[in-house]
Motif scaffolding. Structure first.
Motif, mmCIF file in Angstrom:
data_model
loop_
_atom_site.group_PDB
_atom_site.id
_atom_site.type_symbol
_atom_site.label_atom_id
_atom_site.label_comp_id
_atom_site.label_asym_id
_atom_site.label_seq_id
_atom_site.Cartn_x
_atom_site.Cartn_y
_atom_site.Cartn_z
ATOM 1 N N ALA A 84 14.550 26.772 25.493
ATOM 2 C CA ALA A 84 15.939 26.319 25.387
ATOM 3 C C ALA A 84 16.118 25.200 24.375
ATOM 4 O O ALA A 84 17.223 24.971 23.878
ATOM 5 C CB ALA A 84 16.445 25.856 26.756
ATOM 6 N N GLN A 85 15.033 24.490 24.050
ATOM 7 C CA GLN A 85 15.145 23.332 23.175
ATOM 8 C C GLN A 85 15.132 23.690 21.685
ATOM 9 O O GLN A 85 15.535 22.887 20.850
ATOM 10 C CB GLN A 85 14.011 22.332 23.469
ATOM 11 C CG GLN A 85 14.170 21.604 24.789
ATOM 12 C CD GLN A 85 13.968 22.497 26.005
ATOM 13 O OE1 GLN A 85 13.089 23.354 26.023
ATOM 14 N NE2 GLN A 85 14.795 22.309 27.023
ATOM 15 N N GLY A 86 14.632 24.859 21.337
ATOM 16 C CA GLY A 86 14.650 25.273 19.940
ATOM 17 C C GLY A 86 13.941 24.313 19.012
ATOM 18 O O GLY A 86 14.460 23.943 17.948
ATOM 19 N N LEU A 87 12.721 23.913 19.364
ATOM 20 C CA LEU A 87 12.041 22.854 18.623
ATOM 21 C C LEU A 87 11.412 23.301 17.312
ATOM 22 O O LEU A 87 10.878 22.473 16.575
ATOM 23 C CB LEU A 87 10.983 22.196 19.525
ATOM 24 C CG LEU A 87 11.600 21.353 20.647
ATOM 25 C CD1 LEU A 87 10.539 20.920 21.642
ATOM 26 C CD2 LEU A 87 12.324 20.140 20.077
ATOM 27 N N THR A 88 11.510 24.586 16.988
ATOM 28 C CA THR A 88 11.126 25.009 15.648
ATOM 29 C C THR A 88 11.981 24.277 14.613
ATOM 30 O O THR A 88 11.535 24.001 13.487
ATOM 31 C CB THR A 88 11.288 26.532 15.495
ATOM 32 O OG1 THR A 88 10.462 27.183 16.450
ATOM 33 C CG2 THR A 88 10.884 26.994 14.102
ATOM 34 N N GLN A 89 13.204 23.934 15.002
ATOM 35 C CA GLN A 89 14.075 23.152 14.119
ATOM 36 C C GLN A 89 13.423 21.826 13.727
ATOM 37 O O GLN A 89 13.522 21.386 12.575
ATOM 38 C CB GLN A 89 15.410 22.869 14.816
ATOM 39 C CG GLN A 89 16.209 24.109 15.181
ATOM 40 C CD GLN A 89 17.424 23.769 16.016
ATOM 41 O OE1 GLN A 89 18.483 23.455 15.487
ATOM 42 N NE2 GLN A 89 17.266 23.802 17.338
ATOM 43 N N LEU A 90 12.768 21.192 14.694
ATOM 44 C CA LEU A 90 12.117 19.914 14.416
ATOM 45 C C LEU A 90 10.898 20.107 13.526
ATOM 46 O O LEU A 90 10.628 19.299 12.631
ATOM 47 C CB LEU A 90 11.718 19.233 15.728
ATOM 48 C CG LEU A 90 11.101 17.833 15.604
ATOM 49 C CD1 LEU A 90 12.039 16.887 14.869
ATOM 50 C CD2 LEU A 90 10.740 17.269 16.971
ATOM 51 N N MET A 91 10.144 21.189 13.747
ATOM 52 C CA MET A 91 8.994 21.479 12.900
ATOM 53 C C MET A 91 9.428 21.710 11.451
ATOM 54 O O MET A 91 8.796 21.214 10.508
ATOM 55 C CB MET A 91 8.260 22.721 13.417
ATOM 56 C CG MET A 91 7.611 22.586 14.780
ATOM 57 S SD MET A 91 6.253 21.385 14.819
ATOM 58 C CE MET A 91 7.101 19.990 15.560
ATOM 59 N N ASN A 112 2.330 14.820 9.524
ATOM 60 C CA ASN A 112 3.362 13.869 9.954
ATOM 61 C C ASN A 112 3.903 14.201 11.339
ATOM 62 O O ASN A 112 4.838 13.552 11.815
ATOM 63 C CB ASN A 112 4.508 13.824 8.940
ATOM 64 C CG ASN A 112 5.147 15.187 8.699
ATOM 65 O OD1 ASN A 112 4.606 16.224 9.085
ATOM 66 N ND2 ASN A 112 6.309 15.209 8.048
ATOM 67 N N VAL A 113 3.325 15.212 11.990
ATOM 68 C CA VAL A 113 3.719 15.608 13.354
ATOM 69 C C VAL A 113 2.620 15.219 14.329
ATOM 70 O O VAL A 113 1.441 15.495 14.098
ATOM 71 C CB VAL A 113 3.999 17.122 13.443
ATOM 72 C CG1 VAL A 113 4.227 17.539 14.891
ATOM 73 C CG2 VAL A 113 5.204 17.492 12.588
ATOM 74 N N VAL A 114 3.014 14.588 15.433
ATOM 75 C CA VAL A 114 2.065 14.150 16.457
ATOM 76 C C VAL A 114 2.504 14.711 17.809
ATOM 77 O O VAL A 114 3.668 14.559 18.204
ATOM 78 C CB VAL A 114 1.992 12.608 16.550
ATOM 79 C CG1 VAL A 114 1.043 12.182 17.669
ATOM 80 C CG2 VAL A 114 1.568 12.010 15.216
ATOM 81 N N PHE A 115 1.581 15.361 18.500
ATOM 82 C CA PHE A 115 1.824 15.804 19.873
ATOM 83 C C PHE A 115 1.168 14.784 20.806
ATOM 84 O O PHE A 115 -0.052 14.707 20.905
ATOM 85 C CB PHE A 115 1.246 17.201 20.097
ATOM 86 C CG PHE A 115 1.981 18.283 19.351
ATOM 87 C CD1 PHE A 115 3.047 18.943 19.934
ATOM 88 C CD2 PHE A 115 1.615 18.612 18.050
ATOM 89 C CE1 PHE A 115 3.731 19.935 19.244
ATOM 90 C CE2 PHE A 115 2.289 19.599 17.346
ATOM 91 C CZ PHE A 115 3.356 20.261 17.945
ATOM 92 N N ALA A 116 2.005 13.992 21.463
ATOM 93 C CA ALA A 116 1.503 12.853 22.234
ATOM 94 C C ALA A 116 1.338 13.149 23.719
ATOM 95 O O ALA A 116 0.945 12.266 24.481
ATOM 96 C CB ALA A 116 2.433 11.654 22.045
ATOM 97 N N GLY A 117 1.627 14.378 24.156
ATOM 98 C CA GLY A 117 1.461 14.724 25.570
ATOM 99 C C GLY A 117 2.642 14.245 26.401
ATOM 100 O O GLY A 117 3.628 13.699 25.889
ATOM 101 N N ARG A 118 2.541 14.443 27.695
ATOM 102 C CA ARG A 118 3.625 14.063 28.604
ATOM 103 C C ARG A 118 3.726 12.549 28.671
ATOM 104 O O ARG A 118 2.724 11.836 28.709
ATOM 105 C CB ARG A 118 3.394 14.646 29.988
ATOM 106 C CG ARG A 118 3.351 16.164 29.988
ATOM 107 C CD ARG A 118 3.399 16.739 31.376
ATOM 108 N NE ARG A 118 4.694 16.469 32.005
ATOM 109 C CZ ARG A 118 5.156 17.137 33.050
ATOM 110 N NH1 ARG A 118 4.440 18.101 33.591
ATOM 111 N NH2 ARG A 118 6.317 16.841 33.569
ATOM 112 N N LEU A 119 4.957 12.071 28.698
ATOM 113 C CA LEU A 119 5.222 10.635 28.690
ATOM 114 C C LEU A 119 5.628 10.173 30.084
ATOM 115 O O LEU A 119 6.637 10.638 30.627
ATOM 116 C CB LEU A 119 6.351 10.328 27.700
ATOM 117 C CG LEU A 119 6.723 8.858 27.512
ATOM 118 C CD1 LEU A 119 5.587 8.119 26.823
ATOM 119 C CD2 LEU A 119 8.006 8.737 26.688
ATOM 120 N N PRO A 120 4.858 9.258 30.682
ATOM 121 C CA PRO A 120 5.267 8.718 31.987
ATOM 122 C C PRO A 120 6.642 8.073 31.886
ATOM 123 O O PRO A 120 6.971 7.427 30.877
ATOM 124 C CB PRO A 120 4.181 7.668 32.283
ATOM 125 C CG PRO A 120 3.014 8.072 31.446
ATOM 126 C CD PRO A 120 3.591 8.684 30.210
#
Length: 393
Positions: free
Chosen positions: A219-226, A264-272
């Motif tokens: 639902a978030q369509g994050l390919t746009q961010l990539m 320039n893209v970082v996957f930081a995992g789940r954020l508390p």
């Protein structure tokens, strides 16, 4: 007043559904009402949670259609069986999604001769059709439409989280009593403290950082961010794109970043949840998106949090979300999947972020005044009081 809050998501939890129910619970109990939450039992340790009846539920080990159905139906069944533990009730509120638990909430209300409130956060099957998840003539669509229409017909009150959803539900059931009870920001979130060590941990103390916080789903369509990050790299724009979260699209997004060498893209995992405040305070930009422009009545909860903290928002969405951002004046909204518009909006905010930061106090005021979970709970209380008073008369 005795209220049962019937929900199919893990509780207590940091999910939007759990936060909404928690705000209802806290405000109603503070005002002297007796409130019980009925929730799935996902606890590894069987510690008790005040005011909660946990119902044995089949865990959704994988997000398959079969597992989703077993998960939801098992909770619906056991919640009815354990309804006696919840005691007497004047009102039963069942929240959807998950869709298949709704009939369980209806049956509990019937058993207790209580008023039924149908709290709609997403309208199914509409949202699935808008995302293109299944076709209008499919079996799932017909089942979900039947449940939607049944609940609209048999509920004493229907609540919805956005004006667009209220309007849509009234079209399905013109005679239904439908009220706008906003989703929003937990006021306590703004009482958090900024922790420099958290900002340092995620590399947010220098440069321009655009963050995404939330589910990495369809639902978030994050390919746009990539694609935005790829264009930034190609044009030599010194910016980092940091994604916090997990979900079904995570692997595909990671693969995209790897194939296009997006350093320039970082996957930081789940954020508390406790670290979210600091991340939004440290970031120069928060990216919020929906997969297409059909989801006009959907408002991601991360939008409220970013605006409340004062983090400028680059929004790829139309409808109710764009209206809220326009009210707050803290960012730019573009139509989803319009790459040039998204790029131009990003570059405008990248070049002059201070222009938007001057509106952060205004944005916080708007969010606290109109999109507070606590205020929404007070509004809900007034509707519930009215329902119970009508019954006594």
């Amino acid at each position: 007043m005795r209220v049962i809050l019937h929900m199919g998501d893990p509780y207590p939890n940091e999910s939007p559904a759990a936060k909404r129910i928690r705000a209802f619970y806290d405000v109603l109990t503070e005002h002297g009402h007796h409130v019980t939450v009925m929730a799935p039992d996902y606890r590894d340790e069987k510690a008790e949670v005040a005011g909660t009846v946990f119902c044995p539920t089949i865990r959704m080990m994988k997000k398959t259609t079969l597992m989703r159905m077993l998960n939801q139906l098992s909770f619906a069944f056991t919640s009815v069986l354990l309804a006696g533990k919840a005691g007497k009730a004047d009102v039963v509120l069942t929240t959807s999604p998950p869709v298949l638990i709704s009939m369980g909430g209806w049956l509990i209300a019937k058993m207790k001769r209580a008023k039924l409130v149908y709290d709609v956060r997403d309208i199914w099957p509409d949202v699935a059709l808008e995302m293109g998840s299944f076709s209008a003539g499919s079996l799932f669509c017909r089942i979900f439409a039947f449940i939607r229409d049944f609940m609209l017909k048999h509920s004493d009150l229907v609540t919805a989280v956005s004006p667009g959803k209220v309007e849509k539900l009234k079209k399905y059931a013109p005679d239904a009593d439908v009220a706008f009870i906003t989703n929003g920001l937990d006021e306590q979130f703004l009482e958090n403290t900024y922790h420099p060590e958290t900002a340092t941990k995620y590399g947010l103390t220098s440069g321009f950082n655009c963050v995404y916080i939330g589910n990495l789903g369809w639902a978030q369509g994050l390919t746009q961010l990539m694609q935005l990050a790829e264009r930034a790299k190609t044009n030599g724009v010194d910016a980092r794109f940091v994604l916090f979260g997990s979900g079904v699209e995570e692997e595909a997004l990671r693969r995209y970043a790897e194939e296009h060498k997006l350093d320039n893209v970082v996957f930081a995992g789940r954020l508390p949840n406790i670290e979210m405040f600091t991340v939004l305070k440290a970031a120069q930009l928060s990216f919020v998106s929906l997969v297409n422009d059909k989801l006009k009545d959907s408002v991601p909860t991360k939008l409220f949090e970013a605006l409340g903290v004062g983090c400028p928002v680059l929004l790829s969405a139309t409808g109710d979300s764009a209206q809220i951002l326009q009210e707050c004046k803290l960012g730019i909204a573009v139509q989803p999947n319009h790459d040039d518009d998204l790029w131009n909006a990003f570059m405008e905010m990248y070049s002059d972020c201070e222009k938007y930061l001057q509106h952060k106090d205004h944005a916080r005021h708007i969010i606290m005044e109109h999109y507070s979970r606590q205020r929404a709970a007070v509004t809900l209380e007034s509707y519930l009081d009215r329902l119970v008073s009508e019954e006594k008369v």
